[in-house]
Enzyme design. Structure first.
Site, mmCIF file in Angstrom:
data_model
loop_
_atom_site.group_PDB
_atom_site.id
_atom_site.type_symbol
_atom_site.label_atom_id
_atom_site.label_comp_id
_atom_site.label_asym_id
_atom_site.label_seq_id
_atom_site.Cartn_x
_atom_site.Cartn_y
_atom_site.Cartn_z
ATOM 1 N N GLN A 186 -36.038 -30.272 47.694
ATOM 2 C CA GLN A 186 -34.599 -30.543 47.624
ATOM 3 C C GLN A 186 -33.942 -29.490 48.501
ATOM 4 O O GLN A 186 -33.947 -28.311 48.166
ATOM 5 C CB GLN A 186 -34.114 -30.452 46.173
ATOM 6 C CG GLN A 186 -32.601 -30.399 46.002
ATOM 7 C CD GLN A 186 -31.876 -31.618 46.582
ATOM 8 O OE1 GLN A 186 -32.339 -32.748 46.470
ATOM 9 N NE2 GLN A 186 -30.745 -31.385 47.226
ATOM 10 N N GLU A 318 -29.460 -38.006 49.580
ATOM 11 C CA GLU A 318 -29.401 -38.910 50.731
ATOM 12 C C GLU A 318 -30.283 -38.499 51.907
ATOM 13 O O GLU A 318 -29.849 -38.554 53.059
ATOM 14 C CB GLU A 318 -27.940 -39.000 51.184
ATOM 15 C CG GLU A 318 -27.331 -37.691 51.751
ATOM 16 C CD GLU A 318 -26.695 -36.772 50.718
ATOM 17 O OE1 GLU A 318 -27.059 -36.836 49.530
ATOM 18 O OE2 GLU A 318 -25.830 -35.968 51.099
ATOM 19 N N GLU A 343 -25.730 -43.208 47.826
ATOM 20 C CA GLU A 343 -26.654 -42.535 48.760
ATOM 21 C C GLU A 343 -26.702 -43.269 50.103
ATOM 22 O O GLU A 343 -26.772 -42.650 51.160
ATOM 23 C CB GLU A 343 -28.059 -42.403 48.161
ATOM 24 C CG GLU A 343 -28.127 -41.674 46.822
ATOM 25 C CD GLU A 343 -27.334 -40.382 46.741
ATOM 26 O OE1 GLU A 343 -27.117 -39.724 47.773
ATOM 27 O OE2 GLU A 343 -26.889 -40.033 45.624
ATOM 28 N N TYR A 430 -15.785 -35.030 44.754
ATOM 29 C CA TYR A 430 -16.120 -36.454 44.672
ATOM 30 C C TYR A 430 -14.898 -37.316 44.360
ATOM 31 O O TYR A 430 -14.550 -38.219 45.114
ATOM 32 C CB TYR A 430 -17.167 -36.687 43.564
ATOM 33 C CG TYR A 430 -18.547 -36.190 43.905
ATOM 34 C CD1 TYR A 430 -18.840 -34.829 43.882
ATOM 35 C CD2 TYR A 430 -19.573 -37.063 44.236
ATOM 36 C CE1 TYR A 430 -20.114 -34.361 44.173
ATOM 37 C CE2 TYR A 430 -20.850 -36.609 44.532
ATOM 38 C CZ TYR A 430 -21.114 -35.253 44.501
ATOM 39 O OH TYR A 430 -22.374 -34.804 44.801
HETATM 40 N N1 BES Z 1 -25.721 -35.087 48.100
HETATM 41 C C1 BES Z 1 -25.565 -35.276 46.716
HETATM 42 C C2 BES Z 1 -26.442 -34.381 45.878
HETATM 43 C C3 BES Z 1 -26.214 -32.893 46.063
HETATM 44 C C4 BES Z 1 -24.954 -32.361 46.222
HETATM 45 C C5 BES Z 1 -27.294 -32.046 46.049
HETATM 46 C C6 BES Z 1 -24.790 -30.982 46.393
HETATM 47 C C7 BES Z 1 -27.134 -30.673 46.211
HETATM 48 C C8 BES Z 1 -25.872 -30.148 46.387
HETATM 49 C C9 BES Z 1 -25.817 -36.741 46.327
HETATM 50 O O1 BES Z 1 -25.400 -37.655 47.282
HETATM 51 C C10 BES Z 1 -25.008 -37.043 45.114
HETATM 52 O O2 BES Z 1 -23.817 -37.002 45.205
HETATM 53 N N2 BES Z 1 -25.656 -37.360 44.015
HETATM 54 C C11 BES Z 1 -24.980 -37.759 42.808
HETATM 55 C C12 BES Z 1 -24.958 -39.268 42.758
HETATM 56 C C13 BES Z 1 -23.790 -39.859 42.109
HETATM 57 C C14 BES Z 1 -22.474 -39.347 42.592
HETATM 58 C C15 BES Z 1 -23.822 -41.369 42.236
HETATM 59 C C16 BES Z 1 -25.743 -37.211 41.632
HETATM 60 O O3 BES Z 1 -26.903 -36.848 41.779
HETATM 61 O O4 BES Z 1 -25.187 -37.126 40.547
HETATM 62 ZN ZN ZN Z 2 -23.296 -37.763 47.387
#
Ligand code: BES
Ligand code: ZN
Length: 648
Positions: A186, A318, A343, A430
């Protein structure tokens, strides 16, 4: 440091005293020795040591690198994955572009650097001097490498360390198949430096090729062009032809198989889950088409999904051409596919056009969440979209209430310098970010919005962008003409909930509001009143229940709706947090413990552990946490250690 090393060569413990002693000696011998020593100190500094920075810059607040001086443009990775030692070993060869100066700065974290070579003709390699900067919390150490004006590439020979926060090595027992171990990485936000020495800032993009050796029975995958079948020798080659930032370089290896979904999509996973995942995600091609009609062509070579074991710390990540997801999205009823839409949307916002630094993280996640809503609306209907928006808004409002409406972390543009960039993963980025985009859409109309989005993703394709650049571009190309009075600065730079938050309504949620407001000890809803609800409705319903319900009502809710044994981890997590809060958890502790040992998604774990602590069960929480912790990824540990008061 170099100076001390040189004195150490002469075995001199107090250099000053020694020099004074030499100078006070009248004979020429003393002076001669002094000149000799000074000369070698000088040559130590220039030949065998190059100074490594101890701090980051404003342009790249979470990287030691200086890409405006020497930039790494292409990576050739040649590594061996050793499951016995839980170590990656090999070389990272970087093509460089020299703008000025005589050193390349890379980021590292817990890496052992064996040697560094450079090449001027692109072929012959010669040793070069290097040095590591001081260890910084959450950032690792800088690696400075001497280069000549003609240097074409730099090759680092290295091994990963024991801590290696990017990698999670799972034992066979932690996989579905129980036969082989499994590894995944990750990288986001700044962990790739712990398995590849690199310029680990989202502000630098590079192409890559990789040669990876894994044990013979394994399939190895990366965020690149991927194999679909195992190779007998365990030797895999990868290419990523589009430039990507370091946080999007990813690897996984284990007993994995492939199932094709559509012309551009497929799913990888352990054999025991691949078939179910294939069914769950079989509409993904329609998601890609919906996204293209909003944001322009899909510019990557395929969209595959890798379903990981439950320790995966997020819902999804992603990684280009290979989105990593938690197995908890494979519910059996497609109720969590908006996560796939999310994603996928990063293929435009994030992967194609990337936030320049983690201070601009809302550009990645806010625009992606907006696109996720659009994709869901196009494929599943507006009702579902509205419910997704409203559940997100509940989270955002809770966050503002918890942090305080003056807290600058509730502005879109944040200042994370000197802090762990993972702090930026907030509902503000978000939900407030996506609502800003929704407001823009509502102000200019959908047609103009979509024309703008297509132009934006095309103009900035494979580049990075700051908040300031984005706002200027948005004004020039859209707002100045069609919505000049919009309070952009309030949204972007002011904390709290903006005055003109778009209003989203859901009839289904309004009905649930009515039901939850009437719930008390003697009237919990029956199965006939609440039947056939979607997962979004259940999550909303549970979150709207009065916090202090008595055991009898909780029991009747559980009997009627089976929350404790729900297939959906999101519903379970919301329910468990509530049961701990009101004491009903005493009746279902084995199920809660089981969940905490089986699911590593931080978003689910945090409210549950927090609920324990809030109700005064910190010791119990800590006990469960200590036994489950080895199965959590470092990013989950980072977030949860302070919640339960765990100290290493
Ligand atoms: N890119 C993020 C995950 C992330 C953010 C990892 C910051 C490390 C640091 C991924 O796209 C994401 O937003 N995942 C969300 C999904 C959800 C919003 C549908 C999650 O894992 O909760
Ligand atoms: Zn995201």
């Amino acid at each position: 440091m170099a100076t001390n090393t040189c004195f150490a060569l002469y075995n001199i413990s107090d250099p000053l005293k020694f020099i004074t002693m030499l100078l006070t000696k009248p004979s020429g011998v003393g002076l001669g020795v002094l000149i000799l020593i000074l000369f070698s100190i000088f040559s130590c500094n220039t030949l065998s040591s190059v100074s490594a920075p101890s701090d980051t810059t404003d342009a790249h607040p979470h990287s030691f690198s200086r890409p405006d001086e020497v930039k790494a443009t292409h990576l050739d990775l040649d590594i061996k994955v050793d499951f016995d030692k839980k170590q990656i070993e090999g070389t990272a060869k970087w093509d460089i572009q020299i703008i000025k100066g005589d050193k390349l700065i890379l980021d590292t974290w817990d890496l052992e650097i064996e040697k560094v070579t450079i090449s001027e003709d692109g072929n012959a390699e010669t040793s070069s001097s290097f040095s590591l900067g001081p260890e910084k919390e959450d950032l690792g150490r800088s690696l400075a490498i001497s280069i000549t004006p003609a240097t074409k590439w730099v090759k680092v020979y290295y091994k990963t360390g024991q801590a290696c926060p990017a990698l999670l090595w799972l034992e066979p027992s932690q996989t579905l198949g129980k036969q082989l171990p499994l590894l995944f990485s990750q990288g986001q936000p700044n962990l790739t430096r712990s398995w590849i020495p690199c310029q680990d800032t989202p502000g630098v993009k590079f192409t890559y090729n990789a040669k990876v050796q894994v044990p013979a029975a394994m399939l190895c995958l990366m965020s690149a062009n991927n194999p679909r079948e195992k190779r007998a020798d365990g030797q895999y080659n990868f290419t990523m032809e589009n430039p990507v930032p370091a946080y999007l370089v990813a690897i996984a290896a284990g007993d994995l198989v492939y199932e094709q979904i559509g012309p551009r999509a497929g799913v990888y996973g352990e054999p025991a889950i691949a078939e179910q995942a294939y069914v769950e995600f079989n509409r993904v091609e329609s998601f890609i088409e919906a996204a293209e009609s909003i944001a322009g062509p899909y510019r990557w070579n395929g969209f595959d999904i890798l379903v990981l074991p439950p320790s995966f710390p997020f819902g999804g990540m992603e990684n280009p051409q290979l989105t990593f997801v938690t197995p908890t999205v494979v519910v059996g009823d497609r109720s969590m596919v908006s996560l796939i839409a999310h994603e996928l949307a990063h293929s435009w916002s994030g992967n194609l056009v990337t936030n320049a630094s983690w201070n601009d993280f809302w550009l990645n996640e806010g625009i992606t969440t907006y696109l996720e809503w659009r994709i869901m609306e196009a494929t599943e209907g507006k009702d579902l979209r509205d419910m997704i928006i409203l559940n997100g808004l509940e989270d955002f409002k809770k966050e503002v209430a918890a942090l305080g409406e003056d807290n600058m972390d509730t502005a879109l543009k944040v200042d994370l310098k000197g802090r762990n960039p993972v702090v930026g993963m907030s509902s503000t980025a978000y939900e407030k970010g996506a609502n800003f985009m929704l407001l823009v859409e509502q102000s200019v109309g959908r047609e103009k919005m979509d024309a703008f989005l297509k132009k934006y993703f095309n103009d900035f394709a494979f580049k990075t962008i700051t908040t300031e650049e984005f706002i200027a571009y948005l004004k020039t190309n859209l707002l100045n003409k069609y919505a000049p009075g919009l309070n952009v600065d309030e949204w972007v730079y002011q904390p709290g909930i903006p005055s003109n938050l778009p209003e989203t309504k859901s009839e289904k949620f309004a009905r649930l509001d009515e039901i939850t407001s009437k719930i008390n000890a003697w009237s919990s809803p029956t199965r006939t009143i609440l039947s056939g609800l979607t997962a979004q409705e259940w999550v909303y319903f549970i979150n709207k229940l009065p916090k202090e319900l008595d055991n009898r009502t909780m029991k009747s809710l559980d009997l009627n709706f089976n929350f404790t044994s729900s297939n959906n981890a999101e519903i379970k997590a919301a329910w468990f947090a509530l049961t701990i809060y009101n004491g009903y958890s005493e009746n279902i502790m084995p199920q809660i413990k089981d969940f905490l040992h089986k699911v590593g998604r931080t978003k689910f774990l945090e409210p549950i552990y927090t609920s324990f602590v809030k109700r005064g069960f910190k010791e119990q929480a800590l006990e469960i946490y200590i036994s489950a912790r080895p199965f959590y990824h470092s990013l989950a540990r980072e977030k949860l250690d302070p919640v339960v008061g765990f100290t290493k």
